[in-house]
Design a protein around this motif. Structure first.
Motif, PDB file in Angstrom:
ATOM      1  N   ALA A 225      -2.127 -42.562  -2.529  1.00  0.00           N
ATOM      2  CA  ALA A 225      -1.984 -41.713  -3.713  1.00  0.00           C
ATOM      3  C   ALA A 225      -1.440 -40.361  -3.283  1.00  0.00           C
ATOM      4  O   ALA A 225      -1.573 -39.965  -2.122  1.00  0.00           O
ATOM      5  CB  ALA A 225      -3.341 -41.544  -4.398  1.00  0.00           C
ATOM      6  N   ASP A 227      -2.473 -37.467  -3.190  1.00  0.00           N
ATOM      7  CA  ASP A 227      -3.511 -36.435  -3.161  1.00  0.00           C
ATOM      8  C   ASP A 227      -3.676 -35.803  -1.797  1.00  0.00           C
ATOM      9  O   ASP A 227      -4.513 -34.928  -1.605  1.00  0.00           O
ATOM     10  CB  ASP A 227      -4.853 -37.011  -3.628  1.00  0.00           C
ATOM     11  CG  ASP A 227      -5.335 -38.181  -2.776  1.00  0.00           C
ATOM     12  OD1 ASP A 227      -4.717 -38.443  -1.723  1.00  0.00           O
ATOM     13  OD2 ASP A 227      -6.320 -38.827  -3.171  1.00  0.00           O
ATOM     14  N   GLN A 233      -5.243 -46.262  -1.413  1.00  0.00           N
ATOM     15  CA  GLN A 233      -5.770 -46.523  -2.739  1.00  0.00           C
ATOM     16  C   GLN A 233      -6.738 -47.705  -2.690  1.00  0.00           C
ATOM     17  O   GLN A 233      -6.524 -48.677  -1.960  1.00  0.00           O
ATOM     18  CB  GLN A 233      -4.625 -46.859  -3.702  1.00  0.00           C
ATOM     19  CG  GLN A 233      -3.702 -45.682  -3.992  1.00  0.00           C
ATOM     20  CD  GLN A 233      -4.260 -44.783  -5.071  1.00  0.00           C
ATOM     21  OE1 GLN A 233      -3.901 -44.887  -6.220  1.00  0.00           O
ATOM     22  NE2 GLN A 233      -5.148 -43.894  -4.697  1.00  0.00           N
ATOM     23  N   ALA A 241      -1.036 -47.528  -9.117  1.00  0.00           N
ATOM     24  CA  ALA A 241      -0.936 -46.416  -8.170  1.00  0.00           C
ATOM     25  C   ALA A 241       0.215 -45.499  -8.577  1.00  0.00           C
ATOM     26  O   ALA A 241       1.312 -45.973  -8.893  1.00  0.00           O
ATOM     27  CB  ALA A 241      -0.715 -46.945  -6.757  1.00  0.00           C
ATOM     28  N   PRO A 242      -0.007 -44.199  -8.586  1.00  0.00           N
ATOM     29  CA  PRO A 242       1.068 -43.276  -8.982  1.00  0.00           C
ATOM     30  C   PRO A 242       2.180 -43.233  -7.950  1.00  0.00           C
ATOM     31  O   PRO A 242       1.993 -43.602  -6.785  1.00  0.00           O
ATOM     32  CB  PRO A 242       0.346 -41.927  -9.084  1.00  0.00           C
ATOM     33  CG  PRO A 242      -0.852 -42.070  -8.208  1.00  0.00           C
ATOM     34  CD  PRO A 242      -1.261 -43.506  -8.284  1.00  0.00           C
ATOM     35  N   LEU A 244       4.849 -41.668  -5.316  1.00  0.00           N
ATOM     36  CA  LEU A 244       4.851 -40.608  -4.314  1.00  0.00           C
ATOM     37  C   LEU A 244       6.175 -39.868  -4.380  1.00  0.00           C
ATOM     38  O   LEU A 244       7.243 -40.496  -4.325  1.00  0.00           O
ATOM     39  CB  LEU A 244       4.672 -41.197  -2.918  1.00  0.00           C
ATOM     40  CG  LEU A 244       3.375 -41.949  -2.626  1.00  0.00           C
ATOM     41  CD1 LEU A 244       3.433 -42.563  -1.226  1.00  0.00           C
ATOM     42  CD2 LEU A 244       2.177 -41.034  -2.761  1.00  0.00           C
ATOM     43  N   ASP A 248       4.846 -35.345  -1.186  1.00  0.00           N
ATOM     44  CA  ASP A 248       3.650 -36.072  -0.785  1.00  0.00           C
ATOM     45  C   ASP A 248       3.789 -36.736   0.585  1.00  0.00           C
ATOM     46  O   ASP A 248       2.892 -37.460   1.015  1.00  0.00           O
ATOM     47  CB  ASP A 248       3.327 -37.159  -1.819  1.00  0.00           C
ATOM     48  CG  ASP A 248       3.200 -36.611  -3.223  1.00  0.00           C
ATOM     49  OD1 ASP A 248       2.531 -35.580  -3.387  1.00  0.00           O
ATOM     50  OD2 ASP A 248       3.785 -37.202  -4.155  1.00  0.00           O
ATOM     51  N   ASN A 287       5.391 -47.476  -3.322  1.00  0.00           N
ATOM     52  CA  ASN A 287       5.337 -46.659  -4.540  1.00  0.00           C
ATOM     53  C   ASN A 287       6.078 -45.341  -4.373  1.00  0.00           C
ATOM     54  O   ASN A 287       5.751 -44.344  -5.016  1.00  0.00           O
ATOM     55  CB  ASN A 287       3.885 -46.411  -4.968  1.00  0.00           C
ATOM     56  CG  ASN A 287       3.051 -45.718  -3.896  1.00  0.00           C
ATOM     57  OD1 ASN A 287       3.293 -45.910  -2.704  1.00  0.00           O
ATOM     58  ND2 ASN A 287       2.061 -44.937  -4.307  1.00  0.00           N
ATOM     59  N   TYR A 328       0.810 -54.610  -5.837  1.00  0.00           N
ATOM     60  CA  TYR A 328       1.523 -53.557  -6.564  1.00  0.00           C
ATOM     61  C   TYR A 328       2.826 -54.111  -7.151  1.00  0.00           C
ATOM     62  O   TYR A 328       3.166 -53.839  -8.318  1.00  0.00           O
ATOM     63  CB  TYR A 328       1.812 -52.390  -5.629  1.00  0.00           C
ATOM     64  CG  TYR A 328       2.563 -51.246  -6.265  1.00  0.00           C
ATOM     65  CD1 TYR A 328       1.887 -50.235  -6.934  1.00  0.00           C
ATOM     66  CD2 TYR A 328       3.952 -51.177  -6.191  1.00  0.00           C
ATOM     67  CE1 TYR A 328       2.575 -49.180  -7.511  1.00  0.00           C
ATOM     68  CE2 TYR A 328       4.647 -50.120  -6.769  1.00  0.00           C
ATOM     69  CZ  TYR A 328       3.960 -49.131  -7.424  1.00  0.00           C
ATOM     70  OH  TYR A 328       4.651 -48.088  -8.002  1.00  0.00           O
TER      71      TYR A 328
END
Length: 599
Positions: A225, A227, A233, A241-242, A244, A248, A287, A328
């Protein structure tokens, strides 16, 4: 503190569900495939290698700063090895200030810099550099100790088994908290201060290879993620999942570049490629947004040696259901193509889109051609299942903004499979047969080697030919992305060290040099243009002997000798490789401009 095997799931890789069918081959192996040629026949097939993942137990020890491969911070209390609490960290992974408090049980933090590492030198001397205050020390384990303290530096000696652990006690907050810890062997400190990142000993082992694949270094088999926490994740949120963005990405200042972190930064990988002259093979996160892809490509274009070409792959083994990227992809396929959407079709589409972004940045043709540009986009296929690769190649539901059909095969350049060989000794069904071999005068190694020869001839070779024909049909270059000795201890024998010892000694046999070479040759004769070894330096265990060398201090082995002989017999540079002569149908000209549209 047991090892977390990087390839513990790889027993599935070669088609475990088909092993029972192949077991019968072992029984007649003694009569099969006796003749081997040891001379390399490289033709125009280049040779590269993957690099083993970073961890405190990794016997590759590639970085000068060993904190980059250290373990996670362990919260401890009197009599408690791990309280199980989350440790508050900054964006780079350094602990925020803590003290005696009612809101947590731990009273200090410990990090494994080197633990149970067969390449760690007993009694080695290290310079431990850090910023901030000084509640930092070396744990007195197995004779490890502090030799000298100074401002921002501790000189220390590792224990009798090479182990080194650091302890961080409560200290100051703000700018005075301990951070930016670096652990460098004393004799290598001048190299580190001169700006070098990688151990000369490690570089010497990998320098001959034409291509370096960074899949494990980039922690590709995880979905992160944005973050900054460095934690993959969880399973329940993989589907959504968001994305990147480039902001990031892993950064050089991060404490961890291996387990516990988000992977190695592009700056370090490009530095290694520039130093060795090897073509880099980058694996983009599953992602990753277009912004991430464009930022990565832009950095590489600006900093990679202009004489080097490169390979780009979207994730790794997206077909393989044991990996989160597969889940995913299936979720994204349902979003893109409806409830019956296939993950492999989404993978083919997204791989093509990733390749288009890279090629736009490098200013080259978006379509594959017989005269490749610097960027080669890779599409991965499952080795021993025939047919599913067409989902990714054909992308029959992919359309551009005007509704015109688009085909992923037209936008990728390399068709990649594995090239592992085994004798099906890694299955529970084979255990009685293998144990019976041990009664032989040679301990069973003759029949085990015959089983390996048989599989290369009767299993690998026909599949190489099949995939070679598929690659030619689409005008793509046939490559492997991972290859090598594929045996591992069957699950039922994980507590039987004799079985693991047998397989470990098997891959050390001198006959393996010629056997490896026969596997290379079979792939080359099927049209292979690039053969990628999997592990290059890593210890053997019940999880497998994936690497050609077992320690960075080892200078050769039968498998490494085979790799070096092939490279030594190869007079050409890898970038001279060309695709086969068969062309695929070109997409509509008006589709090329809009092929990268949307996800």
């Amino acid at each position: 503190m047991g090892k977390i095997p990087a390839r513990q799931a790889a027993v599935i890789k070669s088609g475990l569900c088909r092993r029972a069918m192949a077991l019968a081959m072992i029984l007649c192996a003694g009569a099969c495939c006796k003749a081997e040629k040891s001379a390399a026949s490289p033709g125009r097939m280049a040779m590269g290698t993957n690099l083993d993942g970073l961890a405190y137990w990794s016997s590759a020890m590639p970085t000068l700063d060993l904190m980059k491969s250290a373990g996670v911070w362990l919260p401890q209390a009197p009599g408690v090895y791990d309280t199980g609490e989350a440790v508050r960290l900054d964006g780079d992974g350094w602990p925020l200030a803590f003290g005696p408090s009612g809101d947590h049980r731990y009273r200090w933090l410990v990090v494994n810099v080197l633990h149970d590492n067969p390449a760690a030198l007993p009694g080695a001397r290290y310079a431990i550099l850090y910023d901030g205050g000084a509640p930092l020390t070396v744990l007195d384990v197995d004779g490890a100790r502090v030799l000298l303290r100074g401002a921002g530096r501790i000189d220390a000696m590792a224990g009798g088994k090479g182990n080194l652990y650091l302890r961080l006690d409560p200290g100051a907050a703000g700018e005075d908290r301990v951070r930016n810890i670096r652990v460098v062997r004393e004799e290598e400190l001048p190299l580190y201060r001169a700006g070098q990142t990688f151990s000369p000993e490690f570089v010497a082992r990998i320098a001959p290879f034409r291509v370096l694949r960074f899949m494990d270094w980039m922690r590709t088999n995880a979905v992160f993620a944005p973050d900054g926490a460095g934690r993959p994740q969880s399973e329940e949120v993989i589907d959504h999942a968001p994305l990147l963005d480039w902001a990031d990405r892993p950064v050089p200042t991060a404490m961890h570049w291996g387990d516990g972190g988000r992977g190695m930064p592009v700056e370090a990988m490009v530095q290694l490629a520039n130093r060795t002259g090897a073509q880099p093979w980058f694996n983009m996160p599953i992602n990753a947004s277009d912004d991430y892809i464009r930022g990565f490509a832009t950095y590489v274009r600006a900093h990679l040696r202009p004489d080097l070409k490169l390979h780009v792959e979207l994730s790794n083994e997206v077909w393989n259901a044991i990996f989160p990227q597969s889940r995913y992809a299936r979720a994204q396929a349902r979003i893109a193509f409806g409830p019956d959407g296939e993950g492999q079709e989404w993978y083919g589409m997204r791989a093509a889109q990733v390749g288009i972004v890279w090629k736009q940045v490098f200013g080259q043709s978006l379509l594959h051609t017989d005269e490749p540009g610097r960027v080669a986009m890779v599409l991965g296929a499952q080795f021993d299942w025939r047919g599913p690769e067409t989902l990714a190649l054909e992308t029959r539901h992919w359309r551009d903004g005007d509704g015109h059909p688009l085909r992923a095969a037209d936008y990728v350049d390399e068709y990649a499979i594995t090239g592992y060989y085994d004798g099906t000794m890694n299955t529970d069904a084979a255990v009685p047969t293998v144990k019976d071999w041990w009664k032989d005068a040679d301990g069973g190694y003759g029949r085990a080697l015959d089983a390996l020869r048989t599989r290369i001839a009767t299993f690998n070779t026909p599949l190489y030919r099949y995939h070679g024909a598929q690659a030619r049909a689409y005008g793509l270059r046939l490559v492997t992305y991972e290859s090598g000795f594929g045996e591992s201890t069957p699950p039922s024998q994980h507590d039987n060290p004799a079985y693991t010892d047998f397989l470990t000694k098997l891959q050390r046999r001198p006959e393996i040099t010629a056997l490896e070479t026969s596997n290379y040759r079979a792939f080359a004769e099927a049209g292979g243009s690039l053969f990628m070894n999997f592990g290059i330096i890593g210890a053997s265990s019940k999880w497998g002997s994936w690497s050609a060398l077992e320690s960075v201090h080892q200078t050769s082995s039968p498998r490494y000798a085979a790799l070096m002989a092939w490279l030594g017999a190869q007079p050409i540079a890898a970038d001279a490789i060309r695709a086969g002569s068969q062309k695929s149908a070109a997409p509509r000209p008006d589709s090329v401009a809009t092929a990268a549209a949307g996800r």
